[in-house]
Design an enzyme around this catalytic site. Sequence first.
Site, PDB file in Angstrom:
ATOM      1  NE  ARG A  64       2.636   7.019   5.441  1.00 35.67           N
ATOM      2  CZ  ARG A  64       2.013   8.054   4.883  1.00 35.67           C
ATOM      3  NH1 ARG A  64       2.126   9.250   5.395  1.00 35.67           N
ATOM      4  NH2 ARG A  64       1.295   7.904   3.792  1.00 35.67           N
ATOM      5  NE  ARG A  93      -1.726   5.270   4.760  1.00 39.45           N
ATOM      6  CZ  ARG A  93      -1.744   6.514   4.335  1.00 39.45           C
ATOM      7  NH1 ARG A  93      -1.520   7.502   5.172  1.00 39.45           N
ATOM      8  NH2 ARG A  93      -1.971   6.772   3.062  1.00 39.45           N
ATOM      9  CE  LYS A 118      -1.293  15.774   2.268  1.00 38.19           C
ATOM     10  NZ  LYS A 118      -0.452  14.897   1.449  1.00 38.19           N
ATOM     11  NE  ARG A 123      -5.534  12.616  -2.077  1.00 40.63           N
ATOM     12  CZ  ARG A 123      -4.993  12.498  -0.862  1.00 40.63           C
ATOM     13  NH1 ARG A 123      -5.466  13.183   0.142  1.00 40.63           N
ATOM     14  NH2 ARG A 123      -3.972  11.699  -0.680  1.00 40.63           N
ATOM     15  NE  ARG A 143      -0.859   6.749  -1.672  1.00 37.59           N
ATOM     16  CZ  ARG A 143      -0.079   6.386  -0.652  1.00 37.59           C
ATOM     17  NH1 ARG A 143       0.482   5.186  -0.653  1.00 37.59           N
ATOM     18  NH2 ARG A 143       0.143   7.199   0.345  1.00 37.59           N
TER      19      ARG A 143
END
Length: 202
Positions: A128, A134, A14, A89, A146
């Site tokens: 990532r 992160r 996204k 969400r 998640r």
Amino acid sequence: MFNLILFGPPGSGKGTQSDRLVEKYGLVHLSTGNLLRSEIAEKTPLGIEAKNFMDKGQLVPDEVVIGMIDNCLELHREAKGFLFDGFPRTANQAKALDRLLELKKTAIHSVLALDVSEEELVKRLLERGKTSGRSDDTNESVIRNRFSVYQNETAPVAEHYKALHKFKAIPGEGSVEDISNALSTQIDKVLERQREEQEAFD
Ligand code: ADP
């Protein structure tokens, strides 16, 4: 105005696609993930509260993110449109967004969902995590959490927009270029329809 939601699980791309779309269509990018991370970086009370949830892969409470979105909509009153990324969400957030936009005499025009297999998502997120800094991307059990939050709380948001005939899924695997072309084709169709309706109205 043109208001778009880019929808999809964590790691579906996204953020990457949003950067391209906001540039191409002149939209304001509203990413609740980015907004929360900048609150954390600035060590604000909101950021400190949010970090506890984010580090565990849980959602930040609805009131917090809805308040943030409300502020941003107010800050950008002259915007041509918004691209919502990572929001709504939960079904509750979706209803709140509809209300906020209605107050501004506008609405969501399109919801485009990026479809990516879970296997590919885990791979991308761990990759990532090596460079993003992160903490929620480095631990596989946080990533799995998640996904389960996404299945249980976020996937129902799709039903809300399907019922309004605003929802379209796009394959999210392939080159960044191909995916962004597929998204643009869909956006152009919605914009064209919007133009025709406006002409009929004038
Ligand atoms: P990703 O989609 O890769 O999980 P985001 O940057 O969108 O990344 O979100 C990171 C985290 O921030 C989420 O796991 C969640 O804890 C929090 N968050 C972001 N957006 C929302 C939201 N709309 N509602 C609740 N929590 C959110």
